[in-house]
Design a protein around this motif. Sequence first.
Motif: not given
Length: 518
Positions: A126-131, A371-381, A454-464
């Motif tokens: 799901f995460v690394f597949t093409i659109y 915390a997420l701003r200063l230490h963006t865990p996935i800094p380059l998405l 957008g489309r490929r944004s993290c769906p897990g935000i709602i849990l995280a």
Amino acid sequence: TNLVSPHISFPSPLNSLLFLTIFIFPFFIIKHFLHSSKSTKLPPGPPSLPIFGNWLQVGNDLTHRMLATISQKYGPVFLLKLGSKNLVVVSNPDLANQVLHTQGVEFGSRPRNVVFDIFTGNGQDFVFTIYGEHWRKMRRITTLPFFTNKVVHQYSDMWENEMDLVVHDLLNDQRVRGEGIVIRKRLQLMLYNIMYRMMFDAKFESQNDPMFIQATQFNSERSRLAQSFEYNYGDFIPLLRPFLRRYLNKCRDLQKRRLAFFNNYYIEKRRKIMAENGEKHKKSCAIDHMIDAQMKGEISAENVLYIVENINVAAIETTLWSMEWAIAELVNHPRVQNKIRDEISTILQGKPVTESNLHELTYLQATINEALRLHTPIPLLVPHMNLEEAKLGGYTIPKESKVIVNAWWLSNNPAWWKNPDEFRPERFLEEENGTEAAVAGGKVDFRYLPFGMGRRSCPGIILALPILGLVIAKLVTNFEMQAPPGLKNIDTTEKGGQFSLHIAKHSTVVFKPINSKI
Ligand code: HEM
């Protein structure tokens, strides 16, 4: 007269070398400069060499900081050639909006490489597949059992229960008040349990549970192999790929054993339970929904397996890194801890913090954001990719470029943020109005994208976000978090791979109980 004497004859390898130097090499150099002079079309970037591109200049240090430095010289969109591959880096809010939202379809695919082909079964995930159709199906199928408000309400008691066990363990461990403990380990168990209970209705007994040890080893080895810079040479220069054979075999072997582990111990168990209950089977966890979709012919058994694979990769460590960063900053800023405590007692008046009242705690939320701003865990998405040639900021982006949004730089660039190096949650409540753009009727601040957009944004935000909010609230209301004896601060030096940004030394934290009520 003949300029080249017929009597002089070079041995043949030397001949070809001479031919190469005199004719071919200059051709490459001229072609290269012609190419660069057409920079009205391609994005600007440092001049590159044939074959290697810019790889020898930038080396393997393709971190958010290095890419931010290059953008200061070449602008908000620049191009690096990494051997045969194009890397396009975007560093301002307007172009981030273009890539993630306005042209979200064009830039909505993901690049893979030889290693990711192995870990994703060539994009069956799901995460690394093409659109495209497969991605849409995976996103749709996973939404209902993982990414809705209903799921959050259904599971928040369970999350709290796992968090209360952490508080309980901390209260019962004398070391915690004295020399302190490496808190990551206990939080890791908590997050595995949260995610495995959601996925499989299964949990691990303790940090010594052999299944827990196995699961964490498999996942961390997968992250290490996928994030390592070691294999770049074979990825960038196809001619060198044969030298990667051993590395790739290692990846294949690990992936085989790891998928068998998920399948045999977890997925098959759910299949059995569902089969025993026949038609009337109750869906008690997320994977039951997946198996159901498989039985209806909507997805394949591989799809189910790769969803499990992806959740293991995307959900657990990301949230854990964020917790480690937030806790480290809270230890280093007791003022912020106090302010969260005050907010909770003023707003909730003695009621416990729960998922349903988190939205009232604006300072707590601002702390998580900070915390997420200063230490963006996935800094380059997660890298994006355009399947076809595209236009961006007036430039031509060659097809199949790896397109990176430097989310860390967007949220740490002093041009857009006041003293960005400072950990100060107040900024989200006081001065920050951002450079907001209208998206789907709302406003989005494209300087701040720790979960993408957008489309490929993290769906897990709602849990995280609620998980982070609850855990920090529980720790702060039950403990004063402090640096170990003799230290004033926790070391917040960062360490990054090709994807992640985590704390270099897992923090040892002292937890001093404050009249606990759990
Ligand atoms: C603090 C924790 C987390 C952070 C910072 C985070 C961040 C991200 C980012 C930056 C992306 C890529 C966005 C893009 O490419 O534009 C992403 C994708 C994704 N995340 Fe998360 N994530 C977190 C937690 C989670 C959780 C808990 C889950 C699942 C339960 C999850 C599942 C996914 C999935 C499936 C994708 C791929 C989406 C797609 O390609 O369509 N993440 N995440």
